[in-house]
Design an enzyme around this catalytic site. Structure first.
Site, short mmCIF file in Angstrom:
data_model
loop_
_atom_site.label_atom_id
_atom_site.label_comp_id
_atom_site.label_asym_id
_atom_site.label_seq_id
_atom_site.Cartn_x
_atom_site.Cartn_y
_atom_site.Cartn_z
N LYS A 1 104.47 -1.95 61.96
CA LYS A 1 105.68 -1.15 61.68
C LYS A 1 105.20 0.24 61.27
O LYS A 1 104.20 0.38 60.55
CB LYS A 1 106.50 -1.80 60.55
N HIS B 1 112.86 -0.64 52.34
CA HIS B 1 112.07 -0.62 51.11
C HIS B 1 112.86 -0.02 49.95
O HIS B 1 112.28 0.55 49.04
CB HIS B 1 110.78 0.17 51.33
N SER C 1 105.05 -7.49 51.52
CA SER C 1 105.95 -8.63 51.36
C SER C 1 107.33 -8.12 50.95
O SER C 1 107.52 -6.92 50.74
CB SER C 1 105.39 -9.59 50.33
N CYS D 1 145.00 -18.59 43.63
CA CYS D 1 146.37 -19.11 43.57
C CYS D 1 147.41 -18.01 43.84
O CYS D 1 148.36 -18.19 44.59
CB CYS D 1 146.61 -19.77 42.21
N HIS E 1 110.02 -8.92 52.85
CA HIS E 1 110.85 -8.91 54.07
C HIS E 1 111.01 -10.32 54.64
O HIS E 1 111.35 -10.48 55.81
CB HIS E 1 110.22 -8.00 55.12
N GLY F 1 140.65 -18.53 41.44
CA GLY F 1 141.12 -17.16 41.60
C GLY F 1 142.01 -16.90 42.79
O GLY F 1 142.44 -15.76 43.00
N ASP G 1 148.78 -22.57 33.22
CA ASP G 1 148.40 -23.03 34.55
C ASP G 1 149.10 -22.14 35.58
O ASP G 1 150.33 -21.98 35.54
CB ASP G 1 148.83 -24.48 34.74
N PRO G 2 148.35 -21.54 36.51
CA PRO G 2 148.99 -20.59 37.43
C PRO G 2 150.07 -21.23 38.31
O PRO G 2 151.09 -20.61 38.60
CB PRO G 2 147.83 -20.08 38.29
N1 LIG Z 1 147.11 -32.73 41.83
C1 LIG Z 1 147.93 -31.73 41.60
N2 LIG Z 1 149.23 -31.95 41.35
C2 LIG Z 1 150.06 -30.93 41.12
N3 LIG Z 1 149.68 -29.64 41.10
C3 LIG Z 1 148.41 -29.37 41.35
C4 LIG Z 1 147.46 -30.38 41.61
N4 LIG Z 1 146.28 -29.77 41.82
C5 LIG Z 1 146.46 -28.44 41.70
N5 LIG Z 1 147.74 -28.22 41.40
C6 LIG Z 1 148.38 -26.92 41.21
O1 LIG Z 1 147.83 -26.01 42.14
C7 LIG Z 1 147.53 -24.80 41.46
C8 LIG Z 1 146.37 -24.13 42.13
O2 LIG Z 1 146.74 -23.88 43.45
P1 LIG Z 1 145.68 -23.36 44.51
O3 LIG Z 1 146.38 -23.24 45.79
O4 LIG Z 1 144.96 -22.19 43.96
O5 LIG Z 1 144.74 -24.63 44.62
P2 LIG Z 1 143.24 -24.95 44.21
O6 LIG Z 1 143.26 -26.18 43.33
O7 LIG Z 1 142.56 -23.78 43.67
O8 LIG Z 1 142.64 -25.44 45.50
P3 LIG Z 1 142.02 -24.62 46.73
O9 LIG Z 1 142.04 -23.18 46.38
O10 LIG Z 1 140.69 -25.19 46.87
O11 LIG Z 1 142.85 -25.01 47.86
C9 LIG Z 1 147.21 -25.20 40.06
O12 LIG Z 1 147.47 -24.15 39.16
C10 LIG Z 1 148.13 -26.40 39.83
O13 LIG Z 1 149.37 -25.98 39.31
#
Ligand SMILES: Nc1ncnc2c1ncn2[C@@H]1O[C@H](COP(=O)(O)OP(=O)(O)OP(=O)(O)O)[C@@H](O)[C@H]1O
Length: 569
Positions: free
Chosen positions: A120, A231, A69, A409, A71, A407, A551-552
């Site tokens: 096999k 294996h 088993s 953005c 596989h 991750g 916030d990124p």
């Molecule tokens: N409703 C919103 N209004 C304004 N800014 C937003 C909103 N939603 C997300 N953001 C901004 O977008 C950034 C993230 O951007 P990104 O392109 O990574 O989008 P995401 O939410 O991860 O969606 P996805 O990757 O699924 O497209 C967040 O840090 C925030 O600043």
């Protein structure tokens, strides 16, 4: 430490028992299991539910395979019409006992038609299936033929090539031949032919881990193994750095084609086998390039089968099997089957070339923007500075989004910035006037930047473009952009999004200057460290995880304003 597995028992007969029980519970319309009490304890044989009528009474050859088993879906998942009559299930990576194989033969085969064993080529399997075959003949008068699958081409000098995913082709061909009512001799002949014309080689990016054991750490982060078994045994070569999917596919196809001495133009069946833990994403990429690699080698891929077929528990990797087809094998491969893992005509024809539906780019692009505003060289300077700053900041943005989002953005923004920079180099004239430049930015980002932030930037830029076309100042245009982002995104001040930077920056730009706007954007972005998100992906992340991380999206806005202010001061 034991690796984590979704099991009740982590090894031995109890684990095998629960695999078999699971399969017959999940696929009651296809599968049954031999009642071990009636024969002997410890026998784990999965049979076609209808074997008595459809195989024995119908006087058809029983086709039986099996082995250790681990596989799955091989081999029990291939039990059904047009495939296997029975599968004998040993413990994980261990050959089944003679008793188990014998029980399968005796139960599933008629004396009239006999039985084909597909084995096999591993010593344990050869011996246990071999003793069972001899015993079935001498004690029970059942005619048994055996076909060995030895499709592994990783070790060219091996006297005993291993049986790998190529067994699926032998199962399909033998099952179809038996279903058609061919004699034992004929079924064995076509199965042998299929096995002899099949070659397999695999690549592993991560080795497998066995239930109840510690996770294997053989492979370094930058290494993959080529030419592996199923294996957990080491591959023939360690390759570093990991090859691209295309390079891996090309070497696997080449190894198989060379071993089979397939001439250019020959028809082949291609099997792309997921060794267990290869993601759907990777399978799509690899499957496509494997077909391309065959075509580049001059092979006609007449049939293709892909998916998790003969796995090595959770190995992250793939194997490629090629079968050199002739008319007879092709006909048998195309006959319908019906088992839990393979149904209908699972080997698909690939005659049709991929289609690209033509789209009219002019219909998608906005009509050209033309304004009478004077040219301003500062626009290109500002755009370039913003792009460079975003690219430089990608690791910081990624780190922040990895903590509070998904991750991507940083890479999304960098992708947009790279595309804008390339467009600026290609079409410098498009970036000379305000409305035209903003329209160009929206076009490029719309085409190249995904994610929420891509859409939000395009929304803001379109609003700014409209305002600029009506003669608005940069301050008023940015105000329009910030409002559009608020309106469509639904967020505002305090939502922990880019709005925490865009709204105060817009206010400052209207009433003061660019330096002030940059300061406000930075203050807003820093302020998000103490906020809990109500919008965007961060809203699904625990509040504690967000604390102290900006916030990124807001951080990116601050970086862009600062870069522009710096470039134009
Ligand atoms: N409703 C919103 N209004 C304004 N800014 C937003 C909103 N939603 C997300 N953001 C901004 O977008 C950034 C993230 O951007 P990104 O392109 O990574 O989008 P995401 O939410 O991860 O969606 P996805 O990757 O699924 O497209 C967040 O840090 C925030 O600043």
């Amino acid at each position: 430490m034991e690796c984590k597995k979704v099991v009740n028992a982590s090894s031995g007969p109890k684990l095998t028992e629960s695999i078999v029980e699971g399969l017959v519970t999940l696929y009651p319309e296809h599968l049954g299991r031999l009642d071990d009490a009636a024969f002997a304890a410890g026998v784990r044989v999965v049979v076609r539910r209808d074997y008595e009528v459809a195989v024995k009474q119908a006087g058809k050859v029983a086709v039986i395979s099996g082995g250790g088993s681990g596989h799955e879906p091989a081999h029990a998942g291939f039990v059904g019409k047009g495939l296997l009559t029975a599968a004998v299930c040993g413990d994980v990576f261990a050959s089944p006992t003679v008793k188990a194989v014998l029980c399968a033969i005796v139960a599933a085969s008629s004396k009239k038609a006999g039985c084909l064993l597909i084995v096999k080529n591993y010593t344990g399997d050869r011996l246990n299936f071999g003793i069972a075959a001899e015993t079935a003949r001498s004690r029970f008068g059942i005619e048994v033929e055996t076909v060995y699958v030895r499709d592994d081409v990783a070790l060219p000098d091996s006297k005993q090539p291993r049986g790998l995913a190529g067994c699926v082709v032998a199962h399909k061909v033998a099952g179809a031949a038996a279903d058609r009512g061919m004699s034992l001799e004929e079924v064995a002949r076509v199965a042998r032919e299929a096995a002899a014309r099949t070659a397999t080689m695999g690549v592993a990016y991560e080795v497998c881990s066995l239930p109840g054991r510690a996770k294997a750490t053989r492979l370094g982060v930058d290494e993959v193994e080529l030419g592996l078994g199923i294996h957990g045994e080491p591959g023939a070569h360690v390759v570093s750095p990991p090859p691209t999917a295309s390079a891996a596919a090309a070497s696997l196809v080449e190894a198989c084609a060379a071993k089979l001495e397939i001439p250019a133009g020959a028809r082949v069946a291609l099997v792309v086998n997921n060794l267990g833990a290869t993601s759907g994403l990777e399978m799509a990429v690899f499957g496509g390039v494997a077909v391309e690699a065959c075509r580049a080698r001059g092979l006609a891929v007449a049939r293709c089968l892909d998916g998790a077929l003969v796995t090595s528990i959770d190995m992250q990797g793939v194997s490629v099997s090629l079968t050199r087809l002739d008319d007879e094998l092709m006909e048998l491969i195309d006959r319908p089957c019906d088992s839990p893992a393979l149904k209908g005509a699972p080997f698909r024809p690939l005659d049709a070339l991929p289609v690209t539906i033509p789209a009219d780019p002019l219909a998608l692009r906005n009509a050209d923007v033309r304004s009478s505003a004077p040219e301003d060289p500062r626009i290109a300077k500002a755009v370039l500075a913003a792009c460079d700053a975003v690219s430089r900041a990608e690791p910081d943005l990624t780190r922040a989004d990895e903590t509070v989002g998904d991750g991507d953005c940083g890479t999304t923004l960098k992708q947009g910035a790279d595309a804008v920079k390339a467009d600026l180099e290609n079409r410098p004239d498009a970036y000379k006037k305000p409305a035209e430049a903003v329209a160009a930015l929206a076009d490029v980002l719309g085409d190249n930047m995904g994610g929420s932030s891509g859409a939000l930037y395009v929304l803001g830029l379109r609003a700014a473009e409209n305002a600029l076309q009506r003669g608005a100042t940069w301050g008023a245009a940015f105000q329009a952009a910030a409002r559009a982002i608020e309106q469509y995104g639904g967020a505002g001040i305090g939502s922990r999004t880019m709005c925490d930077a865009t709204i105060p920056a817009a206010r400052a730009l209207l009433s003061s200057d660019l330096n002030r706007a940059a300061l406000e954007a930075r203050r807003g972005a820093d302020g998000t460290k103490d906020l809990v998100a109500t919008h965007g992906r961060s809203a699904y992340v625990a509040a504690a995880r967000q604390h102290g991380v900006p916030d990124p999206g807001a951080l990116a806005v601050a970086i862009i304003f600062e870069a522009i202010a710096d470039a134009l001061h």
